[in-house]
Design an enzyme around this catalytic site. Sequence first.
Site, short mmCIF file in Angstrom:
data_model
loop_
_atom_site.label_atom_id
_atom_site.label_comp_id
_atom_site.label_asym_id
_atom_site.label_seq_id
_atom_site.Cartn_x
_atom_site.Cartn_y
_atom_site.Cartn_z
N GLY A 116 -22.26 4.19 -0.99
CA GLY A 116 -21.38 5.05 -1.66
C GLY A 116 -21.05 4.33 -3.08
O GLY A 116 -22.41 3.77 -3.58
N ASN A 117 -20.65 4.44 -3.61
CA ASN A 117 -19.94 3.56 -4.85
C ASN A 117 -20.35 2.28 -4.74
O ASN A 117 -21.23 1.27 -5.91
CB ASN A 117 -18.26 3.86 -5.70
CG ASN A 117 -17.69 4.76 -5.68
OD1 ASN A 117 -18.80 5.42 -6.39
ND2 ASN A 117 -16.78 5.14 -5.10
N LYS A 164 1.21 -1.16 0.27
CA LYS A 164 -0.03 -0.45 -0.14
C LYS A 164 1.25 1.13 0.07
O LYS A 164 1.91 1.15 0.58
CB LYS A 164 -0.87 0.04 1.50
CG LYS A 164 -2.35 0.38 0.87
CD LYS A 164 -3.29 0.01 0.01
CE LYS A 164 -4.65 0.94 0.55
NZ LYS A 164 -5.61 -0.17 -0.28
N GLY A 173 -24.47 2.28 3.90
CA GLY A 173 -23.23 3.94 2.71
C GLY A 173 -24.28 3.50 1.54
O GLY A 173 -23.99 2.34 1.40
P1 NAD Z 1 -17.78 5.74 -1.14
O1 NAD Z 1 -16.57 6.41 -0.42
O2 NAD Z 1 -18.26 5.90 -2.67
O3 NAD Z 1 -19.05 5.40 -0.76
C1 NAD Z 1 -18.79 5.19 1.22
C2 NAD Z 1 -20.30 5.99 1.64
O4 NAD Z 1 -20.67 5.86 2.81
C3 NAD Z 1 -20.18 7.56 1.26
O5 NAD Z 1 -21.39 7.89 0.08
C4 NAD Z 1 -20.61 8.03 2.82
O6 NAD Z 1 -21.16 9.59 2.97
C5 NAD Z 1 -20.74 6.87 3.58
N1 NAD Z 1 -20.91 7.27 5.07
C6 NAD Z 1 -19.68 7.53 5.69
N2 NAD Z 1 -20.14 7.93 6.95
C7 NAD Z 1 -21.17 7.20 7.12
C8 NAD Z 1 -21.85 6.86 8.55
N3 NAD Z 1 -21.48 6.88 9.59
N4 NAD Z 1 -22.60 5.84 7.86
C9 NAD Z 1 -23.25 5.79 6.71
N5 NAD Z 1 -22.94 6.65 5.83
C10 NAD Z 1 -21.34 7.19 5.77
O7 NAD Z 1 -17.01 4.64 -1.13
P2 NAD Z 1 -16.68 3.04 -1.44
O8 NAD Z 1 -15.93 3.01 -2.94
O9 NAD Z 1 -18.82 2.99 -1.93
O10 NAD Z 1 -16.26 1.68 0.49
C11 NAD Z 1 -17.18 1.94 0.37
C12 NAD Z 1 -16.08 1.00 1.59
O11 NAD Z 1 -15.57 -0.44 1.02
C13 NAD Z 1 -14.98 1.96 2.55
O12 NAD Z 1 -14.67 1.16 3.62
C14 NAD Z 1 -14.31 1.30 1.00
O13 NAD Z 1 -12.53 1.05 1.25
C15 NAD Z 1 -14.25 0.06 1.29
N6 NAD Z 1 -14.33 -0.96 -0.75
C16 NAD Z 1 -13.85 -0.62 -1.76
C17 NAD Z 1 -13.46 -1.56 -2.28
C18 NAD Z 1 -14.02 -0.53 -3.80
O14 NAD Z 1 -13.45 -0.83 -5.34
N7 NAD Z 1 -14.36 0.55 -3.88
C19 NAD Z 1 -12.85 -1.78 -2.17
C20 NAD Z 1 -12.82 -2.76 -1.51
C21 NAD Z 1 -12.76 -1.69 0.01
#
Ligand code: NAD
Length: 356
Positions: A193-194, A91, A191
């Site tokens: 998000g993505n 990382k 969450g």
């Molecule tokens: P993202 O930033 O797109 O989505 C995260 C969402 O969580 C956001 O919409 C944010 O507003 C919301 N959020 C933050 N704090 C919150 C809370 N207290 N309560 C409710 N919602 C809250 O991130 P992502 O890409 O969707 O990733 C989500 C998680 O998965 C992260 O922990 C990331 O490290 C992990 N992850 C992602 C990937 C990937 O491919 N994107 C791969 C492995 C792990």
Amino acid sequence: MTNDVFKGPSNYNIVDSIQSKNYGGVHIFHCKQSQLTAIIAIHSTKRGPAIGGCRCLEYSDTNSAIEDAINLGRAMSYKAAIHDLPHGGGKSVLIKPKNIHNRQAYFHKFAEYVNQMSGKYITSVDSGTSTTDMNYVLEKTEFVLGYNRQEEHYSNDPSVLTAKGVKHAISAAVSHKLGSDLKGITVAIQGAGNVGSILCELLIKSGAKVKISDIDQSKVNALVEKHQVEAISNSDIISTECDVLAPCALGGVINEESIGNLRCKIICGAANNQLSDSMIAESLHKMGILYVPDYLANGGGLIFVASNYIGDTDGVMLSKIDAMHERVKNILSIASSEHKSVLEVCNRLALENIER
Ligand code: NAD
């Protein structure tokens, strides 16, 4: 390049920290001109070149950035190993300055440091970096993934495949614990998000009922308007009654405080480091709550980037994602037969794979 070698804070013995953790190597660089302090932590290259994203975040001090890189690098090794990928884990952490005056120059400098790893570390996008940043990195090194690609491809966004993988993990856990498929099962997603939003759509397509929360209400509203999903407040999502709780927002949400309020049978989501402490896995096991380790459930994104690295076709890459269902099912069966927590078994299997 004397200004590129960062001596490290005097009160922190990095050598002790690495040796005590049986770590491959941690490289720290600093360039005053481009305001870049970069830490590249390579946990292991025993299975192949280490893959792991590049974080660019503000840190309270250098020590916490180094610790973050070390912990995240190790987690990437375990993730690559449990998913049988020909990669080690690493990382990079960039300590974000108040303002990055020239983002292109900043990521060009980072790419120079990646080159100094001679192919032992392949970087990609992570928190605080974008696919555009990775395009800047690509201008200076070949050891990068997660950039915008010109050619036709399944997707440039690992989140789609991460969500697909989490759905497979949920469906394997539901089959193992509840003996059913996803039809009529209630999943609470923290969450939108993505990953969370795509997971929501995949689950609905499979006949599950979804409850969802986000601190950004507009993301929840968008899903509520499109699908039959139930909006839940942020304070209630962890304790809401459901079959599966899917943390997809941030780490540490299952902790000493929240564990007593859980009303789920399974925890399986995308967020990294969902447990505040690995001992929580033992408590969940004793409570009869099936916890699918984060790095087992969220490996779809890594499988996707590893497939990109070797040039798999979309068909081959998707078949590797689909294989996650069987992999999770097997690991859950082993844990059940040994009467151990899934995390304990998963860590053991990952370590065996790293050493093999
Ligand atoms: P993202 O930033 O797109 O989505 C995260 C969402 O969580 C956001 O919409 C944010 O507003 C919301 N959020 C933050 N704090 C919150 C809370 N207290 N309560 C409710 N919602 C809250 O991130 P992502 O890409 O969707 O990733 C989500 C998680 O998965 C992260 O922990 C990331 O490290 C992990 N992850 C992602 C990937 C990937 O491919 N994107 C791969 C492995 C792990």
